[in-house]
Scaffold this motif. Structure first.
Motif, PDB file in Angstrom:
ATOM      1  N   VAL A   1     -67.696 -35.513 -26.350  1.00 39.99           N
ATOM      2  CA  VAL A   1     -68.269 -34.168 -26.240  1.00 39.99           C
ATOM      3  C   VAL A   1     -68.723 -33.673 -27.601  1.00 39.99           C
ATOM      4  CG1 VAL A   1     -67.732 -31.752 -25.725  1.00 39.99           C
ATOM      5  CG2 VAL A   1     -66.983 -33.543 -24.165  1.00 39.99           C
ATOM      6  N   TRP A   2     -67.894 -33.904 -28.628  1.00 37.42           N
ATOM      7  CA  TRP A   2     -68.297 -33.494 -29.977  1.00 37.42           C
ATOM      8  C   TRP A   2     -69.538 -34.261 -30.437  1.00 37.42           C
ATOM      9  CZ3 TRP A   2     -67.426 -29.678 -33.257  1.00 37.42           C
ATOM     10  CH2 TRP A   2     -67.890 -29.823 -34.567  1.00 37.42           C
ATOM     11  N   ALA A   3     -69.580 -35.554 -30.160  1.00 41.16           N
ATOM     12  CA  ALA A   3     -70.732 -36.362 -30.557  1.00 41.16           C
ATOM     13  C   ALA A   3     -72.016 -35.845 -29.911  1.00 41.16           C
ATOM     14  CB  ALA A   3     -70.505 -37.823 -30.170  1.00 41.16           C
ATOM     15  N   LEU A   4     -71.942 -35.438 -28.657  1.00 39.17           N
ATOM     16  CA  LEU A   4     -73.120 -34.883 -27.986  1.00 39.17           C
ATOM     17  C   LEU A   4     -73.467 -33.514 -28.569  1.00 39.17           C
ATOM     18  CD1 LEU A   4     -72.353 -35.825 -24.262  1.00 39.17           C
ATOM     19  CD2 LEU A   4     -73.900 -36.974 -25.845  1.00 39.17           C
ATOM     20  N   GLY A   5     -72.454 -32.737 -28.926  1.00 35.68           N
ATOM     21  CA  GLY A   5     -72.704 -31.420 -29.497  1.00 35.68           C
ATOM     22  C   GLY A   5     -73.397 -31.473 -30.844  1.00 35.68           C
ATOM     23  N   THR A   6     -73.189 -32.552 -31.608  1.00 30.17           N
ATOM     24  CA  THR A   6     -73.827 -32.670 -32.925  1.00 30.17           C
ATOM     25  C   THR A   6     -75.343 -32.755 -32.815  1.00 30.17           C
ATOM     26  OG1 THR A   6     -73.488 -35.084 -32.864  1.00 30.17           O
ATOM     27  CG2 THR A   6     -71.828 -33.762 -34.005  1.00 30.17           C
ATOM     28  N   ILE A   7     -75.872 -33.036 -31.652  1.00 27.22           N
ATOM     29  CA  ILE A   7     -77.322 -33.001 -31.446  1.00 27.22           C
ATOM     30  C   ILE A   7     -77.846 -31.598 -31.725  1.00 27.22           C
ATOM     31  CG2 ILE A   7     -79.185 -33.245 -29.741  1.00 27.22           C
ATOM     32  CD1 ILE A   7     -77.475 -35.301 -28.303  1.00 27.22           C
ATOM     33  N   PHE A   8     -77.058 -30.567 -31.386  1.00 25.77           N
ATOM     34  CA  PHE A   8     -77.529 -29.185 -31.411  1.00 25.77           C
ATOM     35  C   PHE A   8     -76.983 -28.353 -32.571  1.00 25.77           C
ATOM     36  CE2 PHE A   8     -77.124 -30.562 -26.939  1.00 25.77           C
ATOM     37  CZ  PHE A   8     -78.453 -30.475 -26.544  1.00 25.77           C
ATOM     38  N   PHE A   9     -75.821 -28.682 -33.128  1.00 25.00           N
ATOM     39  CA  PHE A   9     -75.125 -27.783 -34.040  1.00 25.00           C
ATOM     40  C   PHE A   9     -75.998 -27.298 -35.191  1.00 25.00           C
ATOM     41  CE2 PHE A   9     -70.981 -29.995 -32.670  1.00 25.00           C
ATOM     42  CZ  PHE A   9     -70.774 -29.060 -31.671  1.00 25.00           C
ATOM     43  N   TYR A  10     -76.608 -28.232 -35.924  1.00 22.80           N
ATOM     44  CA  TYR A  10     -77.368 -27.838 -37.113  1.00 22.80           C
ATOM     45  C   TYR A  10     -78.613 -27.029 -36.747  1.00 22.80           C
ATOM     46  CZ  TYR A  10     -74.362 -30.994 -39.757  1.00 22.80           C
ATOM     47  OH  TYR A  10     -73.272 -31.588 -40.341  1.00 22.80           O
ATOM     48  N   TYR A  11     -79.220 -27.318 -35.615  1.00 24.51           N
ATOM     49  CA  TYR A  11     -80.417 -26.574 -35.197  1.00 24.51           C
ATOM     50  C   TYR A  11     -80.055 -25.184 -34.694  1.00 24.51           C
ATOM     51  CZ  TYR A  11     -82.204 -31.192 -35.845  1.00 24.51           C
ATOM     52  OH  TYR A  11     -82.514 -32.396 -36.412  1.00 24.51           O
ATOM     53  N   LEU A  12     -78.858 -25.039 -34.132  1.00 21.07           N
ATOM     54  CA  LEU A  12     -78.363 -23.700 -33.799  1.00 21.07           C
ATOM     55  C   LEU A  12     -78.132 -22.885 -35.068  1.00 21.07           C
ATOM     56  CD1 LEU A  12     -75.805 -24.601 -30.979  1.00 21.07           C
ATOM     57  CD2 LEU A  12     -77.802 -23.124 -30.686  1.00 21.07           C
ATOM     58  N   ILE A  13     -77.604 -23.526 -36.104  1.00 21.60           N
ATOM     59  CA  ILE A  13     -77.321 -22.834 -37.360  1.00 21.60           C
ATOM     60  C   ILE A  13     -78.599 -22.294 -37.985  1.00 21.60           C
ATOM     61  CG2 ILE A  13     -76.562 -23.217 -39.750  1.00 21.60           C
ATOM     62  CD1 ILE A  13     -74.453 -25.143 -38.644  1.00 21.60           C
ATOM     63  N   VAL A  14     -79.669 -23.093 -38.006  1.00 22.01           N
ATOM     64  CA  VAL A  14     -80.903 -22.673 -38.685  1.00 22.01           C
ATOM     65  C   VAL A  14     -81.820 -21.843 -37.795  1.00 22.01           C
ATOM     66  CG1 VAL A  14     -80.822 -24.698 -40.193  1.00 22.01           C
ATOM     67  CG2 VAL A  14     -82.171 -24.799 -38.087  1.00 22.01           C
ATOM     68  N   THR A  15     -81.528 -21.760 -36.505  1.00 24.56           N
ATOM     69  CA  THR A  15     -82.417 -21.042 -35.590  1.00 24.56           C
ATOM     70  C   THR A  15     -81.886 -19.664 -35.218  1.00 24.56           C
ATOM     71  OG1 THR A  15     -83.144 -23.163 -34.652  1.00 24.56           O
ATOM     72  CG2 THR A  15     -83.641 -21.186 -33.379  1.00 24.56           C
ATOM     73  N   TYR A  16     -80.575 -19.529 -35.041  1.00 23.98           N
ATOM     74  CA  TYR A  16     -79.984 -18.273 -34.591  1.00 23.98           C
ATOM     75  C   TYR A  16     -78.916 -17.798 -35.579  1.00 23.98           C
ATOM     76  CZ  TYR A  16     -81.981 -20.039 -30.225  1.00 23.98           C
ATOM     77  OH  TYR A  16     -82.824 -20.556 -29.274  1.00 23.98           O
ATOM     78  N   LYS A  17     -78.691 -16.482 -35.604  1.00 25.42           N
ATOM     79  CA  LYS A  17     -77.608 -15.906 -36.404  1.00 25.42           C
ATOM     80  C   LYS A  17     -76.355 -15.846 -35.529  1.00 25.42           C
ATOM     81  CE  LYS A  17     -80.490 -13.156 -39.532  1.00 25.42           C
ATOM     82  NZ  LYS A  17     -80.794 -11.783 -40.033  1.00 25.42           N
ATOM     83  N   LEU A  18     -75.506 -16.839 -35.693  1.00 25.29           N
ATOM     84  CA  LEU A  18     -74.314 -16.975 -34.868  1.00 25.29           C
ATOM     85  C   LEU A  18     -73.080 -17.155 -35.735  1.00 25.29           C
ATOM     86  CD1 LEU A  18     -75.693 -19.557 -32.250  1.00 25.29           C
ATOM     87  CD2 LEU A  18     -75.365 -17.113 -31.863  1.00 25.29           C
ATOM     88  N   ARG A  19     -71.930 -16.715 -35.220  1.00 23.70           N
ATOM     89  CA  ARG A  19     -70.675 -17.041 -35.857  1.00 23.70           C
ATOM     90  C   ARG A  19     -70.404 -18.531 -35.676  1.00 23.70           C
ATOM     91  NH1 ARG A  19     -67.001 -12.714 -32.806  1.00 23.70           N
ATOM     92  NH2 ARG A  19     -68.252 -13.642 -31.141  1.00 23.70           N
TER      93      ARG A  19
END
Length: 335
Positions: free
Chosen positions: A197-215
């Motif tokens: 699950v973590w390995a699949l999540g790494t597809i999105f993590f960095y793009y979420l960081i640079v695209t949205y203002k999230l905790r």
């Protein structure tokens, strides 16, 4: 002749039509290959810098693989000349050697993966924009993104570095317990599932960081939820990233280890690292614009694609044109 070449360089080829909305890609696959073709030289330059960032981790993995192959070859030679009574002892010692090698390698990978996080966040900003056919300054925007997002990026890379070590220790620990208690297979499986699950999540993590203002916790939560929502496609993307590694292993076995290692290094030194991130960026953009952005007022969707309204108008015009041609042919036949 030189003046003509300079004019073509500055003003383009004469007689070429202007780029219009009708020339935009119709779907995600077309957008991916169009942007990949345009940005391939830039991806190669970014890959060279990113390869340096990942070089410690790559060297650790290659060193461990070479040590394992050499150890395996030595054991095979011993088994050919030893007595049956010694076989169990030799195989047992090699098994212990493998555990020690894997543990030490995963331990060394923790800091090696940790340092890649900030640069990955910077790279993610460039690739996110390029994947949706938007502008980004290669180095200027990259370093701005590093400065803005390095804390959250370090959090992601820290967990990514620790995850293989935790999973391996947990898998071996619960595996040993399961020999006496079958129920211990359950936590053993859960450890593996958590890693996947973590390995699949790494597809999105960095793009979420640079695209949205999230905790930070929201970055992790949304990345994992997206990977579950798009599970089959997310698994397909991860398997696609494994193809060069599988090919390297195949070359090591079929030809020799030197060829396999050289292919591995050449591919990832030239384009492999940035290409895998570019694939992630394209997939992440599609998921964000299909799932998250429609819930945010004013957030863009289908960036870089031909608008749905234009596509519908184009379809209607095509149908009308086919009808007119059919009528025209019918009249011709009657005459």
């Amino acid at each position: 002749m030189f003046s003509k070449l300079m004019n073509r360089f500055y003003y383009g080829k004469s007689g070429k039509a202007d780029y219009t909305h009708a020339d935009l890609p119709k779907n995600r696959m077309e957008l991916f290959f169009t942007t990949l073709k345009v940005r391939f030289p830039s991806l190669s330059l970014l890959n060279a810098a990113y390869f340096v960032v990942w070089l410690p981790a790559i060297l650790i993995v290659i060193s461990a693989f070479v040590s394992w192959v050499n150890g395996l070859a030595g054991v095979n030679d011993l088994l050919k000349t030893t007595s049956d009574a010694e076989i169990a002892r030799i195989t047992g010692e090699f098994r212990q050697y493998q555990h020690s090698l894997i543990f030490s390698t995963l331990l060394k990978l923790v800091p090696a993966i940790l340092i890649t996080g900030p640069f990955t966040a910077g790279l993610a900003y460039d690739l996110r924009n390029w994947a949706r056919d938007e502008h980004a300054f290669m180095w200027g925007d990259l370093w701005d993104s590093v400065k803005q997002n390095w804390k959250q990026a370090l959090g992601v890379s820290a967990i990514s570095g620790l995850m293989p070590l935790i999973v391996y220790v947990g898998f071996v620990f619960y595996g040993d317990l399961s020999k006496n208690n079958v129920l211990m297979v359950v936590p053993q499986v859960l450890v593996v599932v958590a890693c996947l699950v973590w390995a699949l999540g790494t597809i999105f993590f960095y793009y979420l960081i640079v695209t949205y203002k999230l905790r930070f916790r929201d970055v992790l939560r949304n990345g994992i939820l997206l990977s579950i929502a798009k599970l089959p496609k997310a698994i397909g993307v991860k398997l696609l990233h494994l193809l060069p590694i599988v090919l390297s292993l195949a070359l090591s076995i079929v030809v020799n280890i030197q060829v396999g290692v050289l292919f591995f290094l050449a591919y990832y030194a030239i384009i492999g690292l940035s290409l895998s991130r570019f694939i992630n960026a394209s997939f992440s953009n599609a998921c964000f614009e299909g799932i998250i952005n429609p819930r945010i007022e004013g957030a863009p969707t289908d960036v870089g694609l031909r608008s749905k309204e234009y596509a519908e108008l184009d379809r209607q015009l095509a149908e009308a044109s086919d009808t007119e041609n059919a009528v025209y042919i019918d009249l011709e036949e009657k005459q």
